[in-house]
Scaffold this motif. Structure first.
Motif, PDB file in Angstrom:
ATOM      1  N   VAL A 145       0.462  54.935  62.028  1.00 52.08           N
ATOM      2  CA  VAL A 145      -0.047  54.544  63.336  1.00 52.08           C
ATOM      3  C   VAL A 145      -0.638  53.149  63.228  1.00 52.08           C
ATOM      4  CG1 VAL A 145      -1.612  55.134  65.225  1.00 52.08           C
ATOM      5  CG2 VAL A 145      -0.632  56.964  63.804  1.00 52.08           C
ATOM      6  N   ASN A 146      -0.012  52.188  63.897  1.00 48.09           N
ATOM      7  CA  ASN A 146      -0.518  50.820  63.915  1.00 48.09           C
ATOM      8  C   ASN A 146      -1.211  50.612  65.260  1.00 48.09           C
ATOM      9  OD1 ASN A 146      -1.071  48.224  63.199  1.00 48.09           O
ATOM     10  ND2 ASN A 146       1.042  47.529  63.200  1.00 48.09           N
TER      11      ASN A 146
ATOM     12  N   ALA B 123      -4.130  61.956  69.211  1.00 48.25           N
ATOM     13  CA  ALA B 123      -5.436  61.351  68.908  1.00 48.25           C
ATOM     14  C   ALA B 123      -5.428  59.854  69.224  1.00 48.25           C
ATOM     15  CB  ALA B 123      -5.802  61.583  67.446  1.00 48.25           C
ATOM     16  N   PHE B 124      -4.230  59.260  69.308  1.00 47.20           N
ATOM     17  CA  PHE B 124      -4.109  57.823  69.558  1.00 47.20           C
ATOM     18  C   PHE B 124      -3.542  57.527  70.950  1.00 47.20           C
ATOM     19  CE2 PHE B 124      -4.162  58.444  65.008  1.00 47.20           C
ATOM     20  CZ  PHE B 124      -5.051  57.475  64.599  1.00 47.20           C
ATOM     21  N   ASN B 125      -3.444  58.553  71.804  1.00 46.39           N
ATOM     22  CA  ASN B 125      -2.937  58.375  73.171  1.00 46.39           C
ATOM     23  C   ASN B 125      -3.762  57.354  73.935  1.00 46.39           C
ATOM     24  OD1 ASN B 125      -0.657  59.889  73.420  1.00 46.39           O
ATOM     25  ND2 ASN B 125      -1.590  61.548  74.571  1.00 46.39           N
ATOM     26  N   GLY B 126      -3.092  56.527  74.702  1.00 43.36           N
ATOM     27  CA  GLY B 126      -3.776  55.574  75.565  1.00 43.36           C
ATOM     28  C   GLY B 126      -4.391  54.391  74.842  1.00 43.36           C
ATOM     29  N   MET B 127      -4.073  54.231  73.553  1.00 47.10           N
ATOM     30  CA  MET B 127      -4.660  53.145  72.764  1.00 47.10           C
ATOM     31  C   MET B 127      -3.657  52.029  72.481  1.00 47.10           C
ATOM     32  SD  MET B 127      -6.952  55.335  70.035  1.00 47.10           S
ATOM     33  CE  MET B 127      -7.651  53.856  69.301  1.00 47.10           C
ATOM     34  N   GLY B 128      -2.433  52.170  72.976  1.00 47.42           N
ATOM     35  CA  GLY B 128      -1.409  51.163  72.713  1.00 47.42           C
ATOM     36  C   GLY B 128      -0.904  51.214  71.281  1.00 47.42           C
ATOM     37  N   ALA B 129      -1.008  52.369  70.660  1.00 45.14           N
ATOM     38  CA  ALA B 129      -0.606  52.529  69.258  1.00 45.14           C
ATOM     39  C   ALA B 129       0.907  52.548  69.110  1.00 45.14           C
ATOM     40  CB  ALA B 129      -1.187  53.824  68.685  1.00 45.14           C
TER      41      ALA B 129
ATOM     42  N   MET C 171      -8.092  48.383  66.600  1.00 43.05           N
ATOM     43  CA  MET C 171      -9.339  49.143  66.589  1.00 43.05           C
ATOM     44  C   MET C 171     -10.519  48.204  66.828  1.00 43.05           C
ATOM     45  SD  MET C 171      -8.231  52.219  66.178  1.00 43.05           S
ATOM     46  CE  MET C 171      -9.698  53.180  65.814  1.00 43.05           C
ATOM     47  N   GLU C 172     -11.541  48.715  67.479  1.00 42.74           N
ATOM     48  CA  GLU C 172     -12.693  47.901  67.879  1.00 42.74           C
ATOM     49  C   GLU C 172     -13.692  47.654  66.756  1.00 42.74           C
ATOM     50  OE1 GLU C 172     -13.018  46.245  70.791  1.00 42.74           O
ATOM     51  OE2 GLU C 172     -10.981  46.962  71.123  1.00 42.74           O
ATOM     52  N   SER C 173     -13.762  48.595  65.795  1.00 42.43           N
ATOM     53  CA  SER C 173     -14.764  48.469  64.729  1.00 42.43           C
ATOM     54  C   SER C 173     -14.400  49.369  63.558  1.00 42.43           C
ATOM     55  CB  SER C 173     -16.144  48.879  65.257  1.00 42.43           C
ATOM     56  OG  SER C 173     -16.148  50.274  65.543  1.00 42.43           O
ATOM     57  N   SER C 174     -15.076  49.151  62.447  1.00 39.37           N
ATOM     58  CA  SER C 174     -14.864  50.020  61.288  1.00 39.37           C
ATOM     59  C   SER C 174     -15.283  51.449  61.629  1.00 39.37           C
ATOM     60  CB  SER C 174     -15.644  49.506  60.082  1.00 39.37           C
ATOM     61  OG  SER C 174     -17.023  49.404  60.391  1.00 39.37           O
TER      62      SER C 174
ATOM     63  N   TRP D 292     -13.647  42.102  63.779  1.00 37.53           N
ATOM     64  CA  TRP D 292     -13.339  43.085  64.829  1.00 37.53           C
ATOM     65  C   TRP D 292     -13.265  42.453  66.197  1.00 37.53           C
ATOM     66  CZ3 TRP D 292     -11.480  46.942  62.395  1.00 37.53           C
ATOM     67  CH2 TRP D 292     -11.936  47.243  61.127  1.00 37.53           C
ATOM     68  N   PRO D 293     -12.390  42.965  67.084  1.00 35.02           N
ATOM     69  CA  PRO D 293     -11.386  44.016  66.854  1.00 35.02           C
ATOM     70  C   PRO D 293     -10.246  43.532  65.958  1.00 35.02           C
ATOM     71  CG  PRO D 293     -11.178  43.146  69.083  1.00 35.02           C
ATOM     72  CD  PRO D 293     -12.372  42.469  68.451  1.00 35.02           C
ATOM     73  N   ALA D 294      -9.562  44.483  65.314  1.00 38.29           N
ATOM     74  CA  ALA D 294      -8.495  44.140  64.375  1.00 38.29           C
ATOM     75  C   ALA D 294      -7.418  45.225  64.362  1.00 38.29           C
ATOM     76  CB  ALA D 294      -9.074  43.986  62.969  1.00 38.29           C
ATOM     77  N   GLU D 295      -6.204  44.813  63.969  1.00 33.90           N
ATOM     78  CA  GLU D 295      -5.119  45.772  63.786  1.00 33.90           C
ATOM     79  C   GLU D 295      -5.418  46.609  62.548  1.00 33.90           C
ATOM     80  OE1 GLU D 295      -2.102  46.254  65.564  1.00 33.90           O
ATOM     81  OE2 GLU D 295      -3.046  44.959  67.061  1.00 33.90           O
ATOM     82  N   TYR D 296      -5.083  47.899  62.621  1.00 36.42           N
ATOM     83  CA  TYR D 296      -5.283  48.774  61.473  1.00 36.42           C
ATOM     84  C   TYR D 296      -4.104  49.726  61.389  1.00 36.42           C
ATOM     85  CZ  TYR D 296      -7.449  51.808  58.048  1.00 36.42           C
ATOM     86  OH  TYR D 296      -7.713  52.515  56.901  1.00 36.42           O
ATOM     87  N   LEU D 297      -3.648  49.985  60.169  1.00 39.44           N
ATOM     88  CA  LEU D 297      -2.534  50.891  59.954  1.00 39.44           C
ATOM     89  C   LEU D 297      -3.060  52.180  59.329  1.00 39.44           C
ATOM     90  CD1 LEU D 297       0.511  51.473  59.980  1.00 39.44           C
ATOM     91  CD2 LEU D 297       0.640  50.389  57.727  1.00 39.44           C
ATOM     92  N   PHE D 298      -3.038  53.237  60.123  1.00 39.20           N
ATOM     93  CA  PHE D 298      -3.378  54.572  59.621  1.00 39.20           C
ATOM     94  C   PHE D 298      -2.112  55.168  59.031  1.00 39.20           C
ATOM     95  CE2 PHE D 298      -6.445  53.957  63.041  1.00 39.20           C
ATOM     96  CZ  PHE D 298      -7.602  54.571  62.569  1.00 39.20           C
ATOM     97  N   LYS D 299      -2.253  55.884  57.912  1.00 39.12           N
ATOM     98  CA  LYS D 299      -1.120  56.590  57.323  1.00 39.12           C
ATOM     99  C   LYS D 299      -1.559  58.010  56.995  1.00 39.12           C
ATOM    100  CE  LYS D 299       1.259  52.658  55.297  1.00 39.12           C
ATOM    101  NZ  LYS D 299       1.852  52.121  54.065  1.00 39.12           N
TER     102      LYS D 299
END
Length: 94
Positions: A68-69, A45-51, A72-75, A22-29
């Motif tokens: 949504v790619n 929900a992902f506004n302002g996060m650079g998603a 993220m800072e942590s699990s 962490w931090p790491a890229e994560y792909l939400f589907k």
């Protein structure tokens, strides 16, 4: 949150921590009923996060997939996002 859901998130957290630094890229589907308000809720929900968000409507138009790619800072931050969007009626997290 029921016991089964709690156990799922605990298992997911362990798997995420074993597979990532962490931090790491994560792909939400997500699969969401095609409804602008519901899709907007997920995107917001992902506004302002650079998603990077990509949506694709199903052939029938009844559902929309939302990918949504995002870094993220942590699990736990990933689990918190899943819990946050789980309030959207009809959403399926993949």
């Amino acid at each position: 949150m029921d016991k089964k859901t709690q156990e799922f998130y605990e298992r997911l957290k362990t798997e995420l921590d074993e597979a990532n630094v962490w931090p790491a890229e994560y792909l939400f589907k997500f699969i969401v009923p095609t409804d602008k308000q519901k899709i907007d809720t997920v995107e917001n929900a992902f506004n302002g996060m650079g998603a990077v968000i990509h949506t694709t409507q199903s052939k029938t138009g009844k559902f929309t997939s939302v990918s949504v790619n995002v870094r993220m800072e942590s699990s736990q931050s990933i689990i918190d996002k899943y819990i946050e969007v789980s309030t959207v009626e009809g959403i399926i997290s993949l």
